[in-house]
Write a protein that holds these residues in place. Structure first.
Motif, short mmCIF file in Angstrom:
data_model
loop_
_atom_site.label_atom_id
_atom_site.label_comp_id
_atom_site.label_asym_id
_atom_site.label_seq_id
_atom_site.Cartn_x
_atom_site.Cartn_y
_atom_site.Cartn_z
N UNK A 80 0.67 62.98 47.67
CA UNK A 80 2.10 62.78 47.85
C UNK A 80 2.77 62.23 46.62
N UNK A 81 2.13 61.25 45.97
CA UNK A 81 2.70 60.70 44.73
C UNK A 81 2.77 61.75 43.64
N UNK A 82 1.74 62.57 43.54
CA UNK A 82 1.75 63.63 42.53
C UNK A 82 2.88 64.62 42.80
N UNK A 83 3.04 65.02 44.07
CA UNK A 83 4.10 65.96 44.40
C UNK A 83 5.48 65.34 44.17
N UNK A 84 5.64 64.06 44.55
CA UNK A 84 6.91 63.39 44.32
C UNK A 84 7.23 63.32 42.83
N UNK A 85 6.22 63.05 42.02
CA UNK A 85 6.41 63.00 40.57
C UNK A 85 6.82 64.36 40.02
N UNK A 86 6.17 65.43 40.49
CA UNK A 86 6.53 66.78 40.04
C UNK A 86 7.94 67.16 40.51
N UNK A 87 8.31 66.74 41.71
CA UNK A 87 9.66 67.00 42.21
C UNK A 87 10.69 66.32 41.33
#
Length: 345
Positions: A80-87
Protein backbone atom coordinates in the motif's frame (compact mmCIF):
# COMPACT_ATOMS: atom_id res chain seq x y z
CA UNK A 1 -7.85 -13.25 3.29
CA UNK A 2 -5.15 -10.67 3.88
CA UNK A 3 -4.82 -10.09 7.64
CA UNK A 4 -4.45 -6.38 7.02
CA UNK A 5 -7.92 -6.05 5.56
CA UNK A 6 -10.06 -3.61 7.43
CA UNK A 7 -7.07 -2.02 9.18
CA UNK A 8 -6.67 1.70 8.55
CA UNK A 9 -2.89 1.78 8.52
CA UNK A 10 -2.78 4.58 5.92
CA UNK A 11 -3.00 8.09 7.39
CA UNK A 12 -6.33 9.85 6.99
CA UNK A 13 -5.28 12.57 4.54
CA UNK A 14 -8.63 14.32 4.88
CA UNK A 15 -8.13 14.89 8.61
CA UNK A 16 -7.01 18.31 9.79
CA UNK A 17 -3.79 17.16 11.56
CA UNK A 18 -2.57 15.31 8.46
CA UNK A 19 -3.53 18.17 6.14
CA UNK A 20 -1.67 20.57 8.41
CA UNK A 21 1.45 18.40 8.25
CA UNK A 22 1.19 18.21 4.45
CA UNK A 23 0.77 21.98 4.18
CA UNK A 24 3.78 22.63 6.42
CA UNK A 25 5.97 20.23 4.44
CA UNK A 26 4.86 21.83 1.14
CA UNK A 27 5.69 25.30 2.45
CA UNK A 28 9.13 24.17 3.63
CA UNK A 29 9.81 22.71 0.20
CA UNK A 30 8.67 26.00 -1.37
CA UNK A 31 11.13 27.96 0.76
CA UNK A 32 13.98 25.60 -0.15
CA UNK A 33 13.17 25.96 -3.85
CA UNK A 34 12.89 29.75 -3.66
CA UNK A 35 16.08 30.21 -1.67
CA UNK A 36 18.13 28.19 -4.15
CA UNK A 37 21.17 30.26 -5.24
CA UNK A 38 20.92 32.03 -8.62
CA UNK A 39 17.12 31.60 -8.75
CA UNK A 40 15.73 34.18 -11.22
CA UNK A 41 13.31 36.99 -10.34
CA UNK A 42 12.52 38.99 -7.18
CA UNK A 43 12.26 37.03 -3.93
CA UNK A 44 8.73 37.87 -2.73
CA UNK A 45 6.91 37.18 -6.02
CA UNK A 46 8.79 33.89 -6.34
CA UNK A 47 7.78 32.89 -2.81
CA UNK A 48 4.13 33.58 -3.60
CA UNK A 49 4.08 31.74 -6.91
CA UNK A 50 6.01 28.70 -5.72
CA UNK A 51 3.99 28.49 -2.49
CA UNK A 52 0.65 28.60 -4.29
CA UNK A 53 1.79 25.97 -6.79
CA UNK A 54 3.21 23.55 -4.21
CA UNK A 55 0.27 23.97 -1.82
CA UNK A 56 -2.12 23.21 -4.66
CA UNK A 57 -0.03 20.20 -5.61
CA UNK A 58 0.15 18.95 -2.02
CA UNK A 59 -3.60 19.30 -1.44
CA UNK A 60 -4.32 17.60 -4.75
CA UNK A 61 -2.23 14.61 -3.68
CA UNK A 62 -3.93 14.57 -0.27
CA UNK A 63 -7.39 14.50 -1.86
CA UNK A 64 -6.40 11.68 -4.23
CA UNK A 65 -4.88 9.59 -1.43
CA UNK A 66 -7.90 10.27 0.76
CA UNK A 67 -10.25 9.00 -1.93
CA UNK A 68 -8.09 5.90 -2.49
CA UNK A 69 -7.75 5.06 1.21
CA UNK A 70 -10.26 2.21 1.06
CA UNK A 71 -8.40 0.57 -1.82
CA UNK A 72 -4.95 1.07 -0.28
CA UNK A 73 -6.02 -0.24 3.14
CA UNK A 74 -6.93 -3.59 1.58
CA UNK A 75 -3.29 -4.10 0.64
CA UNK A 76 -0.42 -4.98 2.91
CA UNK A 77 1.33 -1.95 4.44
CA UNK A 78 4.39 -2.39 2.24
CA UNK A 79 2.38 -2.77 -0.98
CA UNK A 80 0.00 0.00 0.00
CA UNK A 81 2.78 2.45 0.82
CA UNK A 82 4.51 1.66 -2.46
CA UNK A 83 1.31 2.19 -4.42
CA UNK A 84 0.54 5.42 -2.54
CA UNK A 85 4.05 6.66 -3.31
CA UNK A 86 3.66 5.84 -7.01
CA UNK A 87 0.25 7.55 -7.06
CA UNK A 88 1.81 10.70 -5.59
CA UNK A 89 4.53 10.70 -8.25
CA UNK A 90 1.99 10.11 -11.03
CA UNK A 91 -0.38 12.84 -9.82
CA UNK A 92 2.53 15.27 -9.47
CA UNK A 93 3.85 14.49 -12.94
CA UNK A 94 0.42 14.93 -14.58
CA UNK A 95 -0.22 18.16 -12.67
CA UNK A 96 3.22 19.51 -13.57
CA UNK A 97 2.68 18.70 -17.24
CA UNK A 98 -0.70 20.46 -17.15
CA UNK A 99 0.74 23.55 -15.45
CA UNK A 100 3.62 23.76 -17.92
CA UNK A 101 1.29 23.43 -20.90
CA UNK A 102 -0.92 26.23 -19.54
CA UNK A 103 2.14 28.39 -18.78
CA UNK A 104 3.54 28.06 -22.31
CA UNK A 105 0.11 28.63 -23.84
CA UNK A 106 -0.26 31.88 -21.90
CA UNK A 107 3.37 32.87 -22.42
CA UNK A 108 4.01 33.62 -18.73
CA UNK A 109 7.37 31.86 -18.55
CA UNK A 110 6.84 30.70 -14.98
CA UNK A 111 8.01 27.15 -15.63
CA UNK A 112 11.13 28.12 -17.56
CA UNK A 113 11.96 28.71 -21.20
CA UNK A 114 12.42 25.06 -22.15
CA UNK A 115 9.58 24.32 -24.61
CA UNK A 116 9.64 20.61 -23.78
CA UNK A 117 7.86 19.32 -20.68
CA UNK A 118 10.47 16.71 -19.72
CA UNK A 119 12.75 18.81 -17.51
CA UNK A 120 10.05 20.57 -15.48
CA UNK A 121 7.94 17.43 -15.08
CA UNK A 122 10.97 15.28 -14.20
CA UNK A 123 12.13 17.79 -11.58
CA UNK A 124 8.69 17.88 -9.99
CA UNK A 125 8.41 14.10 -10.01
CA UNK A 126 11.87 13.67 -8.48
CA UNK A 127 11.16 16.15 -5.68
CA UNK A 128 7.81 14.47 -5.01
CA UNK A 129 9.48 11.04 -4.91
CA UNK A 130 11.94 12.16 -2.24
CA UNK A 131 9.58 14.25 -0.12
CA UNK A 132 6.64 11.86 -0.57
CA UNK A 133 8.62 8.82 0.57
CA UNK A 134 9.79 10.63 3.72
CA UNK A 135 6.32 12.02 4.47
CA UNK A 136 4.52 8.70 3.99
CA UNK A 137 7.04 6.94 6.18
CA UNK A 138 6.72 9.60 8.88
CA UNK A 139 2.91 9.53 8.87
CA UNK A 140 2.89 5.72 8.86
CA UNK A 141 5.23 5.52 11.88
CA UNK A 142 3.23 8.15 13.75
CA UNK A 143 -0.01 6.27 13.01
CA UNK A 144 1.45 2.98 14.24
CA UNK A 145 2.73 4.67 17.40
CA UNK A 146 -0.72 6.13 18.12
CA UNK A 147 -2.34 2.72 17.62
CA UNK A 148 0.10 1.13 20.07
CA UNK A 149 -0.51 3.86 22.64
CA UNK A 150 -4.27 3.46 22.26
CA UNK A 151 -4.02 -0.32 22.56
CA UNK A 152 -1.87 -0.01 25.67
CA UNK A 153 -4.32 2.48 27.17
CA UNK A 154 -7.26 0.18 26.43
CA UNK A 155 -5.48 -2.76 28.05
CA UNK A 156 -4.75 -0.65 31.12
CA UNK A 157 -8.36 0.52 31.32
CA UNK A 158 -9.60 -3.07 31.03
CA UNK A 159 -7.36 -4.03 33.96
CA UNK A 160 -8.49 -1.04 36.00
CA UNK A 161 -12.15 -1.74 35.32
CA UNK A 162 -11.66 -5.36 36.33
CA UNK A 163 -10.38 -4.11 39.69
CA UNK A 164 -13.49 -1.96 40.13
CA UNK A 165 -16.00 -4.76 39.54
CA UNK A 166 -15.38 -6.93 42.64
CA UNK A 167 -15.38 -3.90 44.92
CA UNK A 168 -19.15 -3.66 45.36
CA UNK A 169 -19.87 -7.37 44.79
CA UNK A 170 -18.80 -8.69 48.18
CA UNK A 171 -20.67 -6.11 50.23
CA UNK A 172 -23.77 -6.56 48.09
CA UNK A 173 -23.80 -10.34 48.37
CA UNK A 174 -23.36 -10.16 52.14
CA UNK A 175 -26.28 -7.73 52.35
CA UNK A 176 -28.52 -9.95 50.23
CA UNK A 177 -27.59 -13.04 52.24
CA UNK A 178 -28.55 -11.30 55.48
CA UNK A 179 -31.96 -10.29 54.06
CA UNK A 180 -33.07 -13.55 52.46
CA UNK A 181 -34.73 -15.03 55.57
CA UNK A 182 -36.00 -11.91 57.33
CA UNK A 183 -36.85 -9.56 54.43
CA UNK A 184 -37.15 -11.64 51.25
CA UNK A 185 -38.91 -8.95 49.19
CA UNK A 186 -36.11 -6.49 49.82
CA UNK A 187 -33.55 -9.20 49.09
CA UNK A 188 -35.22 -9.83 45.74
CA UNK A 189 -35.12 -6.11 44.93
CA UNK A 190 -31.44 -6.01 45.88
CA UNK A 191 -30.73 -8.92 43.52
CA UNK A 192 -32.42 -7.03 40.69
CA UNK A 193 -30.39 -3.91 41.48
CA UNK A 194 -27.21 -5.97 41.59
CA UNK A 195 -28.01 -7.60 38.24
CA UNK A 196 -28.43 -4.19 36.64
CA UNK A 197 -25.06 -3.13 38.00
CA UNK A 198 -23.34 -6.25 36.73
CA UNK A 199 -24.96 -5.93 33.33
CA UNK A 200 -22.81 -2.82 32.94
CA UNK A 201 -19.78 -4.14 34.84
CA UNK A 202 -19.49 -7.29 32.72
CA UNK A 203 -19.71 -5.38 29.45
CA UNK A 204 -16.83 -4.23 27.32
CA UNK A 205 -14.68 -1.32 28.45
CA UNK A 206 -15.52 0.29 25.11
CA UNK A 207 -19.27 0.03 25.71
CA UNK A 208 -21.12 3.30 25.77
CA UNK A 209 -24.21 4.33 27.64
CA UNK A 210 -25.76 7.58 28.78
CA UNK A 211 -25.52 9.74 31.85
CA UNK A 212 -29.12 8.86 32.68
CA UNK A 213 -28.30 5.15 32.73
CA UNK A 214 -25.31 5.80 34.94
CA UNK A 215 -27.41 7.83 37.37
CA UNK A 216 -29.86 4.91 37.49
CA UNK A 217 -26.97 2.59 38.36
CA UNK A 218 -26.00 4.94 41.16
CA UNK A 219 -29.58 4.66 42.46
CA UNK A 220 -29.38 0.85 42.28
CA UNK A 221 -26.18 0.88 44.27
CA UNK A 222 -27.50 3.34 46.85
CA UNK A 223 -30.59 1.17 47.40
CA UNK A 224 -28.34 -1.81 48.16
CA UNK A 225 -26.18 0.25 50.51
CA UNK A 226 -29.30 1.72 52.10
CA UNK A 227 -30.40 -1.79 53.05
CA UNK A 228 -27.00 -2.50 54.56
CA UNK A 229 -26.38 0.78 56.40
CA UNK A 230 -29.96 1.73 57.16
CA UNK A 231 -30.40 5.17 58.79
CA UNK A 232 -26.62 5.65 58.91
CA UNK A 233 -26.75 6.57 55.21
CA UNK A 234 -28.51 9.76 54.16
CA UNK A 235 -28.37 10.90 50.55
CA UNK A 236 -28.96 14.42 49.24
CA UNK A 237 -29.37 14.69 45.46
CA UNK A 238 -29.35 17.74 43.21
CA UNK A 239 -28.87 16.25 39.75
CA UNK A 240 -31.87 17.52 37.77
CA UNK A 241 -29.72 19.94 35.73
CA UNK A 242 -27.68 17.14 34.19
CA UNK A 243 -28.49 16.01 30.60
CA UNK A 244 -29.49 12.38 30.90
CA UNK A 245 -28.92 11.78 27.18
CA UNK A 246 -25.21 12.66 27.40
CA UNK A 247 -23.02 9.73 26.13
CA UNK A 248 -21.00 8.28 28.99
CA UNK A 249 -18.95 5.12 29.64
CA UNK A 250 -20.65 2.76 32.11
CA UNK A 251 -19.58 2.59 35.75
CA UNK A 252 -17.94 6.00 35.80
CA UNK A 253 -19.91 7.57 38.66
CA UNK A 254 -20.94 4.49 40.67
CA UNK A 255 -17.39 3.60 41.81
CA UNK A 256 -16.92 7.17 43.04
CA UNK A 257 -20.16 6.96 45.04
CA UNK A 258 -19.08 3.60 46.42
CA UNK A 259 -15.71 5.07 47.33
CA UNK A 260 -17.42 7.88 49.24
CA UNK A 261 -19.54 5.43 51.26
CA UNK A 262 -16.80 2.89 51.86
CA UNK A 263 -14.15 5.36 53.05
CA UNK A 264 -16.29 8.21 54.35
CA UNK A 265 -19.66 7.15 55.71
CA UNK A 266 -19.30 3.49 56.66
CA UNK A 267 -16.41 3.97 59.15
CA UNK A 268 -18.44 6.59 61.09
CA UNK A 269 -20.49 5.12 63.97
CA UNK A 270 -23.41 7.42 63.16
CA UNK A 271 -22.89 7.37 59.41
CA UNK A 272 -23.30 10.60 57.49
CA UNK A 273 -24.74 12.44 54.54
CA UNK A 274 -23.69 11.77 50.96
CA UNK A 275 -24.24 14.78 48.71
CA UNK A 276 -24.56 14.41 44.95
CA UNK A 277 -24.67 17.63 42.96
CA UNK A 278 -24.61 18.22 39.23
CA UNK A 279 -24.67 21.28 37.03
CA UNK A 280 -24.16 22.22 33.41
CA UNK A 281 -21.15 24.25 32.33
CA UNK A 282 -20.55 26.20 29.14
CA UNK A 283 -18.82 23.25 27.49
CA UNK A 284 -19.77 20.29 29.64
CA UNK A 285 -21.06 19.10 32.99
CA UNK A 286 -19.77 19.01 36.54
CA UNK A 287 -20.64 16.35 39.12
CA UNK A 288 -19.69 16.73 42.80
CA UNK A 289 -19.66 13.79 45.20
CA UNK A 290 -19.23 14.94 48.78
CA UNK A 291 -18.89 12.76 51.89
CA UNK A 292 -17.86 13.24 55.52
CA UNK A 293 -14.36 12.36 56.67
CA UNK A 294 -13.76 10.23 59.76
CA UNK A 295 -11.75 12.01 62.48
CA UNK A 296 -9.40 9.03 62.47
CA UNK A 297 -9.26 7.60 58.93
CA UNK A 298 -9.84 3.88 58.86
CA UNK A 299 -7.04 1.84 57.43
CA UNK A 300 -8.79 0.76 54.28
CA UNK A 301 -6.85 0.38 51.09
CA UNK A 302 -8.13 1.39 47.72
CA UNK A 303 -9.14 5.02 48.09
CA UNK A 304 -6.25 6.32 46.01
CA UNK A 305 -6.60 3.38 43.62
CA UNK A 306 -10.29 4.08 43.00
CA UNK A 307 -9.62 7.74 42.18
CA UNK A 308 -6.67 6.78 39.96
CA UNK A 309 -8.80 4.17 38.18
CA UNK A 310 -11.54 6.63 37.27
CA UNK A 311 -8.99 9.29 36.29
CA UNK A 312 -7.34 6.78 33.94
CA UNK A 313 -10.69 5.82 32.43
CA UNK A 314 -11.79 9.39 31.71
CA UNK A 315 -8.32 10.08 30.32
CA UNK A 316 -8.73 7.17 27.92
CA UNK A 317 -12.24 8.13 26.82
CA UNK A 318 -12.04 11.94 26.85
CA UNK A 319 -8.36 12.91 26.91
CA UNK A 320 -7.67 16.44 28.16
CA UNK A 321 -11.32 17.43 27.72
CA UNK A 322 -12.21 15.89 31.11
CA UNK A 323 -10.82 16.26 34.61
CA UNK A 324 -11.17 14.62 38.02
CA UNK A 325 -10.25 16.70 41.06
CA UNK A 326 -10.34 15.96 44.78
CA UNK A 327 -10.78 18.46 47.60
CA UNK A 328 -9.83 17.10 51.03
CA UNK A 329 -10.93 19.09 54.06
CA UNK A 330 -10.94 18.40 57.78
CA UNK A 331 -14.60 17.37 57.80
CA UNK A 332 -15.60 16.66 54.18
CA UNK A 333 -14.02 15.00 51.15
CA UNK A 334 -15.21 16.08 47.70
CA UNK A 335 -14.63 14.61 44.26
CA UNK A 336 -15.30 16.95 41.33
CA UNK A 337 -15.78 15.31 37.93
CA UNK A 338 -15.91 17.51 34.81
CA UNK A 339 -16.87 15.97 31.48
CA UNK A 340 -17.32 17.49 28.01
CA UNK A 341 -20.57 17.56 26.08
CA UNK A 342 -18.88 16.06 23.01
CA UNK A 343 -19.08 12.35 22.25
CA UNK A 344 -16.70 9.96 23.93
CA UNK A 345 -13.84 8.34 22.06
Amino acid sequence: MNDTAGRHWLPQFCSLPTLFAVIVVAELVALVVVLTPNAPGPLLPRIGIVSVYLQWLALLNAVVLCSLRGVLDRLSPRSGLLLAWLVMIGVTALAAALIQAMDHALGLGLTGTDPGPVRFVAANAAICALIGAALLRYLFVIGQWRERVQAASKAQVDALQARIRPHFLFNSMNTIASLIRTRPAEAEGAVEDLSDLFRAALGSADASGTLGEELDRVDHYLRIEGLRLGPRLEVQRDLVALPRELPLPPLLLQPLVENAIYHGIEPLPDGGTLRLQGRRLASGIEVRIDNPCPATPARRGGNGHAIANIRARIGYHFGDRAALETVSGTERFTVVLRLPLESIR
